[in-house]
Design a protein around this motif. Structure first.
Motif, PDB file in Angstrom:
ATOM      1  N   GLU A   2      18.385  -2.377  14.422  1.00  0.00           N
ATOM      2  CA  GLU A   2      17.512  -2.023  13.315  1.00  0.00           C
ATOM      3  C   GLU A   2      16.082  -1.875  13.823  1.00  0.00           C
ATOM      4  OE1 GLU A   2      17.835  -3.586   9.103  1.00  0.00           O
ATOM      5  OE2 GLU A   2      16.008  -4.608   9.789  1.00  0.00           O
ATOM      6  N   PHE A   3      15.406  -0.867  13.308  1.00  0.00           N
ATOM      7  CA  PHE A   3      14.020  -0.594  13.665  1.00  0.00           C
ATOM      8  C   PHE A   3      13.222  -0.455  12.378  1.00  0.00           C
ATOM      9  CE2 PHE A   3      16.865   1.296  16.745  1.00  0.00           C
ATOM     10  CZ  PHE A   3      16.437   0.701  17.918  1.00  0.00           C
ATOM     11  N   LYS A   4      12.036  -1.038  12.379  1.00  0.00           N
ATOM     12  CA  LYS A   4      11.174  -0.967  11.204  1.00  0.00           C
ATOM     13  C   LYS A   4       9.770  -0.609  11.665  1.00  0.00           C
ATOM     14  CE  LYS A   4      13.432  -4.852   8.952  1.00  0.00           C
ATOM     15  NZ  LYS A   4      13.224  -6.163   8.350  1.00  0.00           N
ATOM     16  N   GLY A   5       9.015   0.008  10.775  1.00  0.00           N
ATOM     17  CA  GLY A   5       7.631   0.289  11.095  1.00  0.00           C
ATOM     18  C   GLY A   5       6.902   0.869   9.912  1.00  0.00           C
ATOM     19  N   SER A   6       5.595   0.902  10.031  1.00  0.00           N
ATOM     20  CA  SER A   6       4.779   1.544   9.013  1.00  0.00           C
ATOM     21  C   SER A   6       3.576   2.174   9.691  1.00  0.00           C
ATOM     22  CB  SER A   6       4.337   0.538   7.947  1.00  0.00           C
ATOM     23  OG  SER A   6       3.469  -0.420   8.501  1.00  0.00           O
ATOM     24  N   HIS A   7       3.118   3.258   9.114  1.00  0.00           N
ATOM     25  CA  HIS A   7       1.970   3.976   9.654  1.00  0.00           C
ATOM     26  C   HIS A   7       1.121   4.497   8.512  1.00  0.00           C
ATOM     27  CE1 HIS A   7       3.181   3.994  13.871  1.00  0.00           C
ATOM     28  NE2 HIS A   7       4.400   3.942  13.368  1.00  0.00           N
ATOM     29  N   ARG A   8      -0.183   4.320   8.673  1.00  0.00           N
ATOM     30  CA  ARG A   8      -1.122   4.895   7.709  1.00  0.00           C
ATOM     31  C   ARG A   8      -1.497   6.283   8.184  1.00  0.00           C
ATOM     32  NH1 ARG A   8      -4.296   1.193   4.058  1.00  0.00           N
ATOM     33  NH2 ARG A   8      -2.955  -0.625   4.026  1.00  0.00           N
ATOM     34  N   ILE A   9      -1.427   7.216   7.257  1.00  0.00           N
ATOM     35  CA  ILE A   9      -1.697   8.610   7.580  1.00  0.00           C
ATOM     36  C   ILE A   9      -2.864   9.058   6.711  1.00  0.00           C
ATOM     37  CG2 ILE A   9      -0.732  10.941   7.636  1.00  0.00           C
ATOM     38  CD1 ILE A   9       2.040   9.496   7.922  1.00  0.00           C
ATOM     39  N   PRO A  10      -3.918   9.622   7.338  1.00  0.00           N
ATOM     40  CA  PRO A  10      -5.122   9.999   6.589  1.00  0.00           C
ATOM     41  C   PRO A  10      -4.960  11.306   5.815  1.00  0.00           C
ATOM     42  CG  PRO A  10      -5.423  10.541   8.889  1.00  0.00           C
ATOM     43  CD  PRO A  10      -4.088   9.852   8.770  1.00  0.00           C
ATOM     44  N   ALA A  11      -3.994  11.301   4.906  1.00  0.00           N
ATOM     45  CA  ALA A  11      -3.737  12.484   4.079  1.00  0.00           C
ATOM     46  C   ALA A  11      -3.140  12.001   2.761  1.00  0.00           C
ATOM     47  CB  ALA A  11      -2.767  13.430   4.791  1.00  0.00           C
ATOM     48  N   ALA A  12      -3.266  12.827   1.739  1.00  0.00           N
ATOM     49  CA  ALA A  12      -2.696  12.487   0.431  1.00  0.00           C
ATOM     50  C   ALA A  12      -1.177  12.421   0.527  1.00  0.00           C
ATOM     51  CB  ALA A  12      -3.108  13.539  -0.604  1.00  0.00           C
ATOM     52  N   ARG A  13      -0.589  11.597  -0.331  1.00  0.00           N
ATOM     53  CA  ARG A  13       0.865  11.432  -0.314  1.00  0.00           C
ATOM     54  C   ARG A  13       1.586  12.758  -0.508  1.00  0.00           C
ATOM     55  NH1 ARG A  13       4.299   7.740  -4.375  1.00  0.00           N
ATOM     56  NH2 ARG A  13       2.412   8.066  -5.574  1.00  0.00           N
ATOM     57  N   THR A  14       1.067  13.651  -1.361  1.00  0.00           N
ATOM     58  CA  THR A  14       1.714  14.953  -1.568  1.00  0.00           C
ATOM     59  C   THR A  14       1.704  15.787  -0.283  1.00  0.00           C
ATOM     60  OG1 THR A  14      -0.357  15.866  -2.416  1.00  0.00           O
ATOM     61  CG2 THR A  14       1.238  15.064  -4.044  1.00  0.00           C
ATOM     62  N   GLN A  15       0.630  15.674   0.500  1.00  0.00           N
ATOM     63  CA  GLN A  15       0.551  16.410   1.768  1.00  0.00           C
ATOM     64  C   GLN A  15       1.515  15.830   2.798  1.00  0.00           C
ATOM     65  OE1 GLN A  15      -3.700  15.787   2.018  1.00  0.00           O
ATOM     66  NE2 GLN A  15      -4.056  17.993   1.937  1.00  0.00           N
ATOM     67  N   VAL A  16       1.608  14.509   2.837  1.00  0.00           N
ATOM     68  CA  VAL A  16       2.540  13.856   3.764  1.00  0.00           C
ATOM     69  C   VAL A  16       3.967  14.235   3.393  1.00  0.00           C
ATOM     70  CG1 VAL A  16       3.408  11.629   4.597  1.00  0.00           C
ATOM     71  CG2 VAL A  16       0.936  11.991   4.303  1.00  0.00           C
ATOM     72  N   TRP A  17       4.257  14.218   2.095  1.00  0.00           N
ATOM     73  CA  TRP A  17       5.589  14.605   1.622  1.00  0.00           C
ATOM     74  C   TRP A  17       5.916  16.043   2.053  1.00  0.00           C
ATOM     75  CZ3 TRP A  17       9.883  12.481   0.049  1.00  0.00           C
ATOM     76  CH2 TRP A  17      10.843  13.255  -0.608  1.00  0.00           C
ATOM     77  N   ALA A  18       4.965  16.932   1.874  1.00  0.00           N
ATOM     78  CA  ALA A  18       5.182  18.328   2.276  1.00  0.00           C
ATOM     79  C   ALA A  18       5.459  18.414   3.777  1.00  0.00           C
ATOM     80  CB  ALA A  18       3.978  19.187   1.901  1.00  0.00           C
ATOM     81  N   ALA A  66      19.066  12.662   2.088  1.00  0.00           N
ATOM     82  CA  ALA A  66      19.722  12.240   0.845  1.00  0.00           C
ATOM     83  C   ALA A  66      18.771  11.355   0.039  1.00  0.00           C
ATOM     84  CB  ALA A  66      21.002  11.479   1.183  1.00  0.00           C
ATOM     85  N   ASP A  67      19.168  11.060  -1.162  1.00  0.00           N
ATOM     86  CA  ASP A  67      18.408  10.147  -2.032  1.00  0.00           C
ATOM     87  C   ASP A  67      16.936  10.542  -2.123  1.00  0.00           C
ATOM     88  OD1 ASP A  67      20.813   8.671  -2.175  1.00  0.00           O
ATOM     89  OD2 ASP A  67      20.239   7.489  -0.425  1.00  0.00           O
ATOM     90  N   LYS A  68      16.685  11.823  -2.225  1.00  0.00           N
ATOM     91  CA  LYS A  68      15.325  12.357  -2.228  1.00  0.00           C
ATOM     92  C   LYS A  68      14.629  12.078  -3.564  1.00  0.00           C
ATOM     93  CE  LYS A  68      13.506  16.608  -0.253  1.00  0.00           C
ATOM     94  NZ  LYS A  68      13.850  17.983   0.104  1.00  0.00           N
ATOM     95  N   VAL A  69      13.443  11.467  -3.484  1.00  0.00           N
ATOM     96  CA  VAL A  69      12.609  11.226  -4.657  1.00  0.00           C
ATOM     97  C   VAL A  69      11.253  11.853  -4.345  1.00  0.00           C
ATOM     98  CG1 VAL A  69      11.547   9.513  -6.155  1.00  0.00           C
ATOM     99  CG2 VAL A  69      13.810   9.075  -5.179  1.00  0.00           C
ATOM    100  N   GLU A  70      10.925  12.911  -5.056  1.00  0.00           N
ATOM    101  CA  GLU A  70       9.710  13.711  -4.820  1.00  0.00           C
ATOM    102  C   GLU A  70       8.472  12.837  -4.599  1.00  0.00           C
ATOM    103  OE1 GLU A  70       7.767  17.460  -4.491  1.00  0.00           O
ATOM    104  OE2 GLU A  70       9.888  17.111  -4.810  1.00  0.00           O
ATOM    105  N   ASP A  71       7.758  13.101  -3.519  1.00  0.00           N
ATOM    106  CA  ASP A  71       6.510  12.414  -3.155  1.00  0.00           C
ATOM    107  C   ASP A  71       6.656  10.910  -2.937  1.00  0.00           C
ATOM    108  OD1 ASP A  71       5.120  14.831  -3.249  1.00  0.00           O
ATOM    109  OD2 ASP A  71       4.446  14.517  -5.302  1.00  0.00           O
ATOM    110  N   THR A  72       7.878  10.405  -2.879  1.00  0.00           N
ATOM    111  CA  THR A  72       8.094   8.965  -2.748  1.00  0.00           C
ATOM    112  C   THR A  72       8.901   8.590  -1.517  1.00  0.00           C
ATOM    113  OG1 THR A  72       7.974   8.737  -5.143  1.00  0.00           O
ATOM    114  CG2 THR A  72       8.980   6.928  -3.942  1.00  0.00           C
ATOM    115  N   GLY A  73       9.986   9.321  -1.244  1.00  0.00           N
ATOM    116  CA  GLY A  73      10.786   8.982  -0.069  1.00  0.00           C
ATOM    117  C   GLY A  73      12.156   9.604  -0.073  1.00  0.00           C
ATOM    118  N   TYR A  74      12.881   9.319   1.007  1.00  0.00           N
ATOM    119  CA  TYR A  74      14.254   9.780   1.146  1.00  0.00           C
ATOM    120  C   TYR A  74      14.971   9.009   2.235  1.00  0.00           C
ATOM    121  CZ  TYR A  74      12.227  13.121   4.689  1.00  0.00           C
ATOM    122  OH  TYR A  74      11.571  13.726   5.730  1.00  0.00           O
TER     123      TYR A  74
END
Length: 151
Positions: A2-18, A66-74
Motif C-alpha cells: 500500500e502506498f499513500k500520499g498527498s500533494h498540494r497543487i497551486p491550482a483550483a480544484r476544477t483545473q486539477v480535475w481537468a 471508476a467511481d468518478k465524482v466530478e471535481d472530487t475524485g475517482y
C-alpha cells in the motif's frame, strides 16, 4: 503493498480535475510514459518504461477510471505486463479537496507485482514507486501551474 500520499497543487480544484482527466497531461507527467491513448469512455491503453532495481521493462497495460465524482475524485484500476520482467496491478483512490492556496490531492494505492519484479523485494519496489509518484506530482504540479498562468 500500500502506498499513500498527498500533494498540494497551486491550482483550483476544477483545473486539477481537468488535468487528471486529460490524457495528454497524464502522458507528460507519468515518468517513462511512451503512450497513453483512450480506448473508450474512461479507459486507456498505456506503455510505460520503468526500471526497478536491476529489472528494466516496457510495460503495456490498461487503465480504467471508476467511481468518478466530478471535481472530487475517482478510482484508478490498472494492470501492466512487462513480459519476462513480470506484471503489475494497481488500484488507487484519488481525492481532491480545496485549500487556501489551491487544491490538495490525496491518494491511496494498493499494488501487486509478480514475476521477476516480485523477487526484487518490497522495500526496493516501495522506494522506486515512491520516487516515481514524487516525480509524477512534480510534473503534474508544474503542468497545473503553467495552465493557471495561461488562464
Amino acid at each position: 503493498m500500500e502506498f499513500k500520499g498527498s500533494h498540494r497543487i497551486p491550482a483550483a480544484r476544477t483545473q486539477v480535475w481537468a488535468g487528471l482527466n486529460d490524457p495528454a497531461v497524464l502522458q507528460a507527467c507519468v515518468p517513462g510514459c511512451e503512450a497513453f491513448e483512450p480506448t473508450g469512455p474512461d479507459t486507456y491503453a498505456a506503455v510505460v518504461v520503468a526500471a526497478i532495481g536491476p529489472v528494466k521493462a516496457r510495460f503495456k497495460g490498461k487503465l480504467a477510471i471508476a467511481d468518478k465524482v466530478e471535481d472530487t475524485g475517482y478510482t484508478i484500476i490498472g494492470q501492466g505486463d512487462g513480459g519476462i520482467a513480470g506484471f503489475g496491478k494497481m488500484t488507487a483512490t484519488v481525492t481532491l479537496t480545496d485549500t487556501d492556496d489551491g487544491c490538495e490531492l490525496v491518494y491511496v494505492a494498493v499494488a501487486e507485482v509478480g514475476g521477476k519484479l516480485a523477487q526484487i523485494g518490497s522495500r526496493l519496489i516501495g522506494s522506486v514507486t515512491n520516487k516515481l509518484a514524487d516525480e509524477f506530482f512534480k510534473r503534474f504540479s508544474a503542468a497545473m501551474t503553467e495552465r493557471v498562468g495561461q488562464a
